[in-house]
Design a protein around this motif. Structure first.
Motif, PDB file in Angstrom:
ATOM      1  N   GLY A  35       0.838  -1.200   0.000  1.00 22.67           N
ATOM      2  CA  GLY A  35       0.000   0.000   0.000  1.00 22.67           C
ATOM      3  C   GLY A  35       0.865   1.238   0.000  1.00 22.67           C
ATOM      4  N   LYS A  36       0.214   2.397   0.143  1.00 20.39           N
ATOM      5  CA  LYS A  36       0.926   3.677   0.129  1.00 20.39           C
ATOM      6  C   LYS A  36       0.888   4.301   1.513  1.00 20.39           C
ATOM      7  CE  LYS A  36       0.347   6.586  -3.254  1.00 20.39           C
ATOM      8  NZ  LYS A  36      -0.285   7.607  -4.122  1.00 20.39           N
TER       9      LYS A  36
ATOM     10  N   PRO B  48      -8.641  -6.698  10.337  1.00 20.41           N
ATOM     11  CA  PRO B  48      -9.889  -6.118   9.830  1.00 20.41           C
ATOM     12  C   PRO B  48     -11.048  -6.238  10.808  1.00 20.41           C
ATOM     13  CG  PRO B  48      -8.800  -7.405   8.111  1.00 20.41           C
ATOM     14  CD  PRO B  48      -8.064  -7.675   9.394  1.00 20.41           C
ATOM     15  N   ARG B  49     -10.932  -7.088  11.839  1.00 18.81           N
ATOM     16  CA  ARG B  49     -12.046  -7.311  12.760  1.00 18.81           C
ATOM     17  C   ARG B  49     -11.720  -6.998  14.213  1.00 18.81           C
ATOM     18  NH1 ARG B  49     -13.491 -12.106  13.699  1.00 18.81           N
ATOM     19  NH2 ARG B  49     -11.586 -13.196  13.063  1.00 18.81           N
ATOM     20  N   HIS B  50     -10.480  -6.649  14.519  1.00 18.57           N
ATOM     21  CA  HIS B  50     -10.070  -6.517  15.916  1.00 18.57           C
ATOM     22  C   HIS B  50      -9.419  -5.163  16.194  1.00 18.57           C
ATOM     23  CE1 HIS B  50     -10.236 -10.931  15.476  1.00 18.57           C
ATOM     24  NE2 HIS B  50     -10.464 -10.958  16.775  1.00 18.57           N
TER      25      HIS B  50
ATOM     26  N   VAL C  24       1.948   0.720   8.017  1.00 19.21           N
ATOM     27  CA  VAL C  24       2.925   1.074   6.994  1.00 19.21           C
ATOM     28  C   VAL C  24       2.269   1.342   5.645  1.00 19.21           C
ATOM     29  CG1 VAL C  24       3.434  -1.279   6.207  1.00 19.21           C
ATOM     30  CG2 VAL C  24       5.232   0.463   6.123  1.00 19.21           C
ATOM     31  N   ASN C  25       1.090   0.773   5.386  1.00 22.68           N
ATOM     32  CA  ASN C  25       0.457   0.944   4.083  1.00 22.68           C
ATOM     33  C   ASN C  25      -0.748   1.879   4.106  1.00 22.68           C
ATOM     34  OD1 ASN C  25      -1.297  -0.686   5.455  1.00 22.68           O
ATOM     35  ND2 ASN C  25      -1.510  -2.226   3.855  1.00 22.68           N
ATOM     36  N   GLY C  26      -1.030   2.499   5.248  1.00 21.89           N
ATOM     37  CA  GLY C  26      -2.078   3.505   5.322  1.00 21.89           C
ATOM     38  C   GLY C  26      -3.486   2.981   5.209  1.00 21.89           C
ATOM     39  N   ASP C  27      -3.709   1.699   5.536  1.00 21.31           N
ATOM     40  CA  ASP C  27      -5.065   1.146   5.443  1.00 21.31           C
ATOM     41  C   ASP C  27      -5.813   1.193   6.767  1.00 21.31           C
ATOM     42  OD1 ASP C  27      -3.771  -0.811   6.894  1.00 21.31           O
ATOM     43  OD2 ASP C  27      -4.431  -2.492   5.644  1.00 21.31           O
ATOM     44  N   GLY C  28      -5.207   1.830   7.788  1.00 20.15           N
ATOM     45  CA  GLY C  28      -5.857   1.945   9.082  1.00 20.15           C
ATOM     46  C   GLY C  28      -5.641   0.774  10.008  1.00 20.15           C
ATOM     47  N   ILE C  29      -4.857  -0.211   9.607  1.00 20.49           N
ATOM     48  CA  ILE C  29      -4.583  -1.398  10.423  1.00 20.49           C
ATOM     49  C   ILE C  29      -3.093  -1.460  10.711  1.00 20.49           C
ATOM     50  CG2 ILE C  29      -4.723  -3.925  10.545  1.00 20.49           C
ATOM     51  CD1 ILE C  29      -7.048  -3.780   8.569  1.00 20.49           C
TER      52      ILE C  29
ATOM     53  N   ILE D  40       1.914 -10.885   4.394  1.00 20.14           N
ATOM     54  CA  ILE D  40       3.023  -9.968   4.161  1.00 20.14           C
ATOM     55  C   ILE D  40       2.479  -8.756   3.416  1.00 20.14           C
ATOM     56  CG2 ILE D  40       5.258  -9.625   3.069  1.00 20.14           C
ATOM     57  CD1 ILE D  40       5.739 -12.618   3.314  1.00 20.14           C
ATOM     58  N   VAL D  41       2.596  -7.590   4.017  1.00 16.91           N
ATOM     59  CA  VAL D  41       2.121  -6.352   3.408  1.00 16.91           C
ATOM     60  C   VAL D  41       3.214  -5.734   2.549  1.00 16.91           C
ATOM     61  CG1 VAL D  41       1.357  -3.994   3.897  1.00 16.91           C
ATOM     62  CG2 VAL D  41       0.429  -5.908   5.207  1.00 16.91           C
TER      63      VAL D  41
END
Length: 487
Positions: free
Chosen positions: A12-13, A261-263, A315-320, A357-358
């Motif tokens: 991600g970015k 995504p759930r915790h 690190v990828n800015g997805d909120g997780i 692995i992100v």
């Protein structure tokens, strides 16, 4: 039991934050004799042009600050990179100003100003006479009443612990010893680390306090207590308490957020030696914290241990939040620690039994660079420093571990700007055999990558195809290179 299974996933970015009020703050040294700003980037040293309303605010701050004041930032990093914050504290739609500084006698203080019809005026001063500095500051609507509360972590004196204090702007204003309008804290806790965030997905924030202290008895060792509080009724209530693993020398970071995504949960990291770290991830389940990573007996050779200092992040800015794992680059496992190369891998829990692995990154802290490794490279590359080449940083190698063969893919260079024209002339003469292109420029350096034109003959046919796929990915290096510098 949660096993450690890795599932590859795309990258991600990462979004980088910029402080919008920094230019206004830089005016204060120009207005107040003896008042200095602690960190002025070179590109902002010229007097900036600011709006009239901001000029009125900075002038009001200059008049209100004591002589010989020194603007300061809280020690711990957060969303703000400024000594001035504009926040609507009471929910009336009008922002108040919050300023952190060292006062005339080098004591840390917080000044609040209100914007009224007659302009900005000083409202309150909050201090802690025995504190040496401000470690941490957080403004949040902790009790969900539509108004902000102020959390301040004061750095204790040399013979007293740090103190976390909670201030409510609905409490009665009192007078300090110096005659200033001030607030008394609503709650106060000794602490080592503290964080505020949402753990239980109900829209309310919790306060997490980590307190480390030495146990009593013949065998003294550090004890680390982790307590979770939330606002209930008219005060703070403890809703969870656990004792953390004692094998860590000291805990350094604590981050609250989504861990799958759930915790919701938190990641805590602590040092075990001069360089090594342990990472623990907890999920909030059934009103308490449950250890997710690592699981089972915590020995140094199991998951959770990293041979170098690592800090997990989104690190990828997805909120997780992702877990940061430092992996020894293939070929450096037997090298002395100082010569060990590390792959920085970030993985995300899927909320069940696996980790995806992100991204993987090469990081060079001396130059402040992060290079995201192309996904095509994962599992079949390594790297080592370019020690004998002028301006060389790192050589990336194609690696076929099964057949025991390797070949150079690309090399990264950081060349002083004034040397680049001269050096480029010689590179142009060799370009047919060793093509190159410029990636970026930063801090007086030109970052350039040289890459292989064709696969070497000693690779098999299948390996040659894979090699060229990896070379083609070098084209994306300009978008994969990031710069991060300490302020």
């Amino acid at each position: 039991m949660y096993g450690l299974t890795f599932i590859q996933r795309g990258k991600g970015k990462r979004q980088l934050w910029a402080a919008p009020l920094l230019a206004a703050l830089l005016l204060l040294p120009l207005v107040v004799s003896g008042c200095k700003y602690t960190a002025a980037p070179a590109d902002l040293l010229q007097k900036p042009t600011i709006a009239e309303d901001m000029h009125q605010l900075t002038s009001a701050i200059a008049r209100a600050l004591p002589q010989h004041s020194l603007l300061t930032l809280p020690l711990k990093d957060d969303d703000y990179k400024e000594a001035l914050r504009l926040v609507d504290l009471d929910g009336d739609g009008i922002e108040e100003a919050v300023v952190t500084y060292y006062g005339e006698y080098s004591a840390p203080e917080i000044m609040l100003l209100r914007n009224e019809n007659s302009g900005w005026r000083k409202w309150l001063t909050i201090d802690q006479p025995i504190a040496r500095g401000i470690d941490w500051l957080k403004l949040t609507d902790f009790d969900n009443d539509g108004q902000q509360e102020l959390f301040v972590g004061w750095i204790g004196s040399y013979d007293s612990p740090n103190t976390m204090e909670l201030y409510s702007f609905q409490t009665k204003v009192t007078k300090s010893d110096s005659g200033e309008d001030t607030l008394e804290p609503v709650e106060s806790f000794p602490y080592t680390l503290a964080e505020v965030g949402e753990l239980n997905n109900d829209g309310t924030d919790q306060l997490v306090i980590l307190l480390s202290y030495d146990s009593k008895g013949d065998e003294r060792q550090s004890v680390h207590d982790l307590d979770v509080y939330e606002w209930q009724g008219n005060g703070m209530k403890q809703i969870s308490s656990i004792e953390l693993v004692p094998s860590v020398n000291s805990y350094d970071t604590m981050t609250i957020g989504a861990i799958s995504p759930r915790h919701k949960g938190m990641i805590i990291e602590g040092n075990t030696g001069a360089h090594s770290m342990m990472t623990y991830m907890y999920a909030w389940e059934n009103g308490g914290l449950k250890l997710i990573y690592p699981e089972g007996p915590l020995y140094m050779n199991e998951e959770g241990f990293n041979g170098r200092a690592v800090y997990s992040e989104d690190v990828n800015g997805d909120g997780i939040l992702e877990l940061h794992r430092a992996l020894q680059a293939p070929g450096s496992e037997e090298a002395p620690y100082v010569d060990t190369e590390w792959i920085n891998q970030y993985v995300q829990w899927d909320g069940r039994r696996g980790y995806e692995i992100v991204t993987e990154q090469y990081q060079n802290y001396a130059y402040g660079i992060r290079l995201t490794i192309p996904k095509e490279w994962w599992g079949r590359y390594t790297f080592f420093p370019l020690e004998n080449e002028p301006y060389g940083l790192v050589s990336f190698q194609f690696l076929d571990e099964q057949n025991g063969v390797s070949a150079e893919l690309a090399s990264l260079y950081a060349i002083r700007l004034e040397k680049w024209s001269e050096l480029e002339e010689s590179w142009q003469r060799q370009e047919k055999e060793r093509p190159y292109f410029e990636l970026s420029r930063d801090s007086g350096n030109v970052f350039v990558v040289q890459y292989a034109k064709a696969p070497p003959a000693h690779l098999g046919e299948s390996a040659q195809v894979g090699f060229m796929d990896m070379v083609k990915a070098v084209e994306r290096f300009p978008s994969l290179l990031q710069f991060q510098h300490l302020q």
